[in-house]
Design a protein around this motif. Sequence first.
Motif, short mmCIF file in Angstrom:
data_model
loop_
_atom_site.label_atom_id
_atom_site.label_comp_id
_atom_site.label_asym_id
_atom_site.label_seq_id
_atom_site.Cartn_x
_atom_site.Cartn_y
_atom_site.Cartn_z
N TYR A 39 37.30 15.82 20.19
CA TYR A 39 37.76 15.65 18.81
C TYR A 39 36.94 16.49 17.85
CZ TYR A 39 33.97 12.33 19.54
OH TYR A 39 32.78 11.74 19.92
N VAL A 40 37.54 16.77 16.70
CA VAL A 40 36.85 17.44 15.60
C VAL A 40 36.15 16.36 14.79
CG1 VAL A 40 37.14 18.77 13.47
CG2 VAL A 40 38.52 19.33 15.48
N LYS A 41 34.83 16.47 14.66
CA LYS A 41 34.08 15.54 13.83
C LYS A 41 34.02 16.04 12.39
CE LYS A 41 30.71 12.92 15.07
NZ LYS A 41 29.61 12.16 15.64
N ASP A 42 33.90 17.37 12.24
CA ASP A 42 33.80 17.95 10.91
C ASP A 42 34.29 19.39 10.99
OD1 ASP A 42 33.16 18.21 8.20
OD2 ASP A 42 31.11 18.83 8.62
N LEU A 43 35.07 19.79 9.99
CA LEU A 43 35.55 21.17 9.90
C LEU A 43 35.57 21.55 8.44
CD1 LEU A 43 36.78 23.77 11.07
CD2 LEU A 43 39.01 22.65 10.94
N SER A 44 34.89 22.65 8.12
CA SER A 44 34.84 23.12 6.75
C SER A 44 35.07 24.62 6.75
CB SER A 44 33.48 22.80 6.14
OG SER A 44 33.34 23.43 4.89
N PHE A 45 35.98 25.08 5.91
CA PHE A 45 36.23 26.51 5.73
C PHE A 45 36.09 26.82 4.25
CE2 PHE A 45 38.69 30.23 4.73
CZ PHE A 45 38.31 31.11 5.73
N GLU A 46 35.25 27.78 3.93
CA GLU A 46 35.05 28.17 2.53
C GLU A 46 35.39 29.65 2.38
OE1 GLU A 46 31.17 27.10 1.09
OE2 GLU A 46 31.17 25.27 2.31
N ASN A 47 36.12 29.94 1.32
CA ASN A 47 36.51 31.31 0.98
C ASN A 47 36.16 31.50 -0.49
OD1 ASN A 47 37.79 33.76 0.72
ND2 ASN A 47 39.77 33.06 1.49
N PRO A 48 34.85 31.58 -0.82
CA PRO A 48 34.41 31.49 -2.22
C PRO A 48 34.78 32.68 -3.10
CG PRO A 48 32.56 32.01 -0.81
CD PRO A 48 33.73 31.73 0.09
N ASN A 49 35.11 33.82 -2.52
CA ASN A 49 35.39 35.00 -3.31
C ASN A 49 36.86 35.42 -3.26
OD1 ASN A 49 32.76 35.77 -4.49
ND2 ASN A 49 32.16 35.74 -2.34
N ALA A 50 37.73 34.48 -2.92
CA ALA A 50 39.17 34.79 -2.93
C ALA A 50 39.63 34.82 -4.38
CB ALA A 50 39.94 33.72 -2.15
N PRO A 51 40.53 35.65 -4.75
CA PRO A 51 41.27 36.63 -3.95
C PRO A 51 40.60 38.00 -3.86
CG PRO A 51 42.24 36.53 -6.11
CD PRO A 51 41.10 35.53 -6.10
#
Length: 170
Positions: free
Chosen positions: A30-42
């Motif tokens: 199982y996935v316990k934690d998943l974080s995706f950050e794209n701070p400089n989009a676009p």
Amino acid sequence: MAEEQGTAETEATQANGADNLPQVSIISQYVKDLSFENPNAPAVYQWQGQPQIDVQFNIGPQKIADDVFEVMLKIDVRAEAADKVAFQVELAYAGLFGLRNVPEEQLQPFLLAEAPRILFPFARRILADAVRDGGFPPLMLEPIDFGALYMSQLQAQGDQLAEIETAGQA
């Protein structure tokens, strides 16, 4: 004759419910934690050049109950280009493993080498999908030889202990 008697005793013991052979099973993943950050989009999608990608791994085994262990594979990925973060992904992917009649000296090698080897392909796919869903080409991590990593850590610990013992004798 002795071989026949030993086989008969083993079959009788197993038939009576005395199960003493080592057994390993995967109870769940199982996935316990998943974080995706794209701070400089676009703006990030206009950047030129390939980002520098840093990948960090951590393996965390934990005893949950008698004969049940959780092994967590934590993967942190950070991609930078032009001294700015393109994306950052953090994944904690875990598995519950049932281990019965496994000798004590075999627990650590299983939990730190074999279990992560089993979990890694699934975690790799989740990371690739998360990065692709963030608007970047999928990140395909190279396979990892967790057995070799485990052995090198054992060697490093042995070397460190030898240095401490040598320093103590001086």
